[in-house]
Scaffold this motif. Structure first.
Motif, PDB file in Angstrom:
ATOM      1  N   ALA A   1      44.317   1.822  -3.768  1.00  0.00           N
ATOM      2  CA  ALA A   1      45.014   3.044  -3.364  1.00  0.00           C
ATOM      3  C   ALA A   1      45.981   3.507  -4.439  1.00  0.00           C
ATOM      4  N   THR A   2      46.658   2.553  -5.079  1.00  0.00           N
ATOM      5  CA  THR A   2      47.587   2.886  -6.160  1.00  0.00           C
ATOM      6  C   THR A   2      46.849   3.556  -7.313  1.00  0.00           C
ATOM      7  N   ARG A   3      45.670   3.031  -7.610  1.00  0.00           N
ATOM      8  CA  ARG A   3      44.845   3.639  -8.657  1.00  0.00           C
ATOM      9  C   ARG A   3      44.521   5.089  -8.329  1.00  0.00           C
ATOM     10  N   VAL A   4      44.139   5.325  -7.079  1.00  0.00           N
ATOM     11  CA  VAL A   4      43.774   6.677  -6.663  1.00  0.00           C
ATOM     12  C   VAL A   4      44.972   7.619  -6.770  1.00  0.00           C
ATOM     13  N   ILE A   5      46.135   7.161  -6.310  1.00  0.00           N
ATOM     14  CA  ILE A   5      47.331   8.004  -6.344  1.00  0.00           C
ATOM     15  C   ILE A   5      47.724   8.320  -7.783  1.00  0.00           C
ATOM     16  N   ARG A   6      47.666   7.329  -8.643  1.00  0.00           N
ATOM     17  CA  ARG A   6      48.015   7.570 -10.048  1.00  0.00           C
ATOM     18  C   ARG A   6      47.062   8.582 -10.676  1.00  0.00           C
ATOM     19  N   ASN A   7      45.773   8.439 -10.386  1.00  0.00           N
ATOM     20  CA  ASN A   7      44.800   9.387 -10.932  1.00  0.00           C
ATOM     21  C   ASN A   7      44.994  10.791 -10.380  1.00  0.00           C
ATOM     22  N   THR A   8      45.397  10.870  -9.120  1.00  0.00           N
ATOM     23  CA  THR A   8      45.555  12.177  -8.471  1.00  0.00           C
ATOM     24  C   THR A   8      46.818  12.888  -8.940  1.00  0.00           C
ATOM     25  N   THR A   9      47.910  12.133  -9.078  1.00  0.00           N
ATOM     26  CA  THR A   9      49.193  12.752  -9.434  1.00  0.00           C
ATOM     27  C   THR A   9      49.424  12.814 -10.930  1.00  0.00           C
ATOM     28  N   GLY A  10      48.637  12.038 -11.693  1.00  0.00           N
ATOM     29  CA  GLY A  10      48.831  12.017 -13.137  1.00  0.00           C
ATOM     30  C   GLY A  10      50.095  11.298 -13.568  1.00  0.00           C
ATOM     31  N   GLY A  11      50.619  10.463 -12.706  1.00  0.00           N
ATOM     32  CA  GLY A  11      51.871   9.764 -13.006  1.00  0.00           C
ATOM     33  C   GLY A  11      51.655   8.277 -13.136  1.00  0.00           C
ATOM     34  N   ASP A  12      52.648   7.574 -13.648  1.00  0.00           N
ATOM     35  CA  ASP A  12      52.544   6.122 -13.807  1.00  0.00           C
ATOM     36  C   ASP A  12      53.535   5.399 -12.902  1.00  0.00           C
ATOM     37  N   ARG A  13      54.140   6.148 -11.979  1.00  0.00           N
ATOM     38  CA  ARG A  13      55.131   5.523 -11.096  1.00  0.00           C
ATOM     39  C   ARG A  13      54.471   4.497 -10.173  1.00  0.00           C
ATOM     40  N   TRP A  14      53.201   4.740  -9.819  1.00  0.00           N
ATOM     41  CA  TRP A  14      52.568   3.916  -8.811  1.00  0.00           C
ATOM     42  C   TRP A  14      51.833   2.757  -9.461  1.00  0.00           C
ATOM     43  N   THR A  15      52.548   1.679  -9.665  1.00  0.00           N
ATOM     44  CA  THR A  15      51.976   0.466 -10.229  1.00  0.00           C
ATOM     45  C   THR A  15      51.993  -0.633  -9.195  1.00  0.00           C
ATOM     46  N   TRP A  16      51.040  -1.562  -9.329  1.00  0.00           N
ATOM     47  CA  TRP A  16      50.968  -2.665  -8.360  1.00  0.00           C
ATOM     48  C   TRP A  16      52.102  -3.649  -8.588  1.00  0.00           C
ATOM     49  N   GLU A  17      52.718  -4.024  -7.484  1.00  0.00           N
ATOM     50  CA  GLU A  17      53.805  -4.995  -7.575  1.00  0.00           C
ATOM     51  C   GLU A  17      53.394  -6.267  -6.836  1.00  0.00           C
TER      52      GLU A  17
END
Length: 234
Positions: free
Chosen positions: A218-234
């Motif tokens: 899901a994080t991968r999808v959100i990052r691809n959709t928003t173009g941001g790097d905020r969503w990284t796996w923790e």
């Protein structure tokens, strides 16, 4: 009819009829409600026990109500919904009439073969129990307005495989929505991100099989959709 969901928690459902249909209705409503079943006999081949996860209970009452007795039974039970599931048309008619007189919801097991003289007013209070596919709190209801139970069953079987994993998806996207609301993304971008997660086949595969981590997908999808790097796996 307009489909609605009704919360029966803490309420009573009164079922007239102890045959297989009455047993099925009783078990269905006992998931939330306290169910009182009035019948002279109870089908021995039916399961009258509630599931251990059920919030309600089933209370069988052995009695043979006549059409004239129905109103008193309703008054005594104070139900939110009344079910007519006997093999006596006169009793079923009386159950439906008495419930409608009291502005109560009424479900007739034989509703497809019965027409009210005042259809417009009766339909407002009539309740159909549809075929349902559920995965946790995610539910899909199917109704043909009583015309084709076979079709409703067929559609339910078709949908069952599609709904698998929906509860886990609801939990995951609920958490992600809360996190996205705390970000600096605008509402439109947040909606697009969640929709992309829900539509992504790899997220569904992770939820259903455990082959990969659903949140990471899901994080991968959100990052691809928003173009941001905020969503990284923790």
């Amino acid at each position: 009819m307009i489909p609605l969901y009704h919360d029966f928690t803490g309420q009573t459902v009164l079922v007239f009829g102890g045959g297989p249909v009455g047993a099925r209705k009783a078990r269905r409503f006992a998931v939330e409600a306290r169910v009182v079943v009035v019948s002279p006999e109870f089908d021995e081949g039916s399961d009258w026990e509630t599931d251990e996860t059920a919030a309600g209970e089933i209370a069988p009452v052995r009695a043979r109500p006549t059409p004239d007795d129905v109103g008193a039974w309703i008054e005594r039970s104070d139900p939110a919904l009344v079910v007519a599931a006997t093999d006596d048309d006169a009793v079923n008619d009386a159950v439906a009439a008495a419930a409608r007189e009291r502005d109560l919801l009424v479900n007739r097991a034989d509703s497809s073969s019965v027409e009210s003289d005042d259809t417009a007013s009766a339909r407002v209070r009539d309740a159909v129990v549809p075929a349902t596919v559920a995965d946790g709190d995610v539910r899909v209801a199917i109704s043909t307005d009583g015309r084709s139970p076979a079709l409703a069953k067929y559609l339910r079987e078709r949908i069952e495989s599609e709904v698998e994993g929906a509860e886990a998806m609801a939990e995951l996207t609920g958490e992600l929505r809360a996190e996205l609301r705390a970000s600096n993304l605008d509402p439109s971008a947040r909606r697009d991100a969640i929709r992309a997660v829900v539509r992504d086949p790899l997220v569904w595969k992770a939820l259903r099989t455990g082959a990969s981590n659903p949140r990471r997908e899901a994080t991968r999808v959100i990052r691809n959709t928003t173009g941001g790097d905020r969503w990284t796996w923790e």
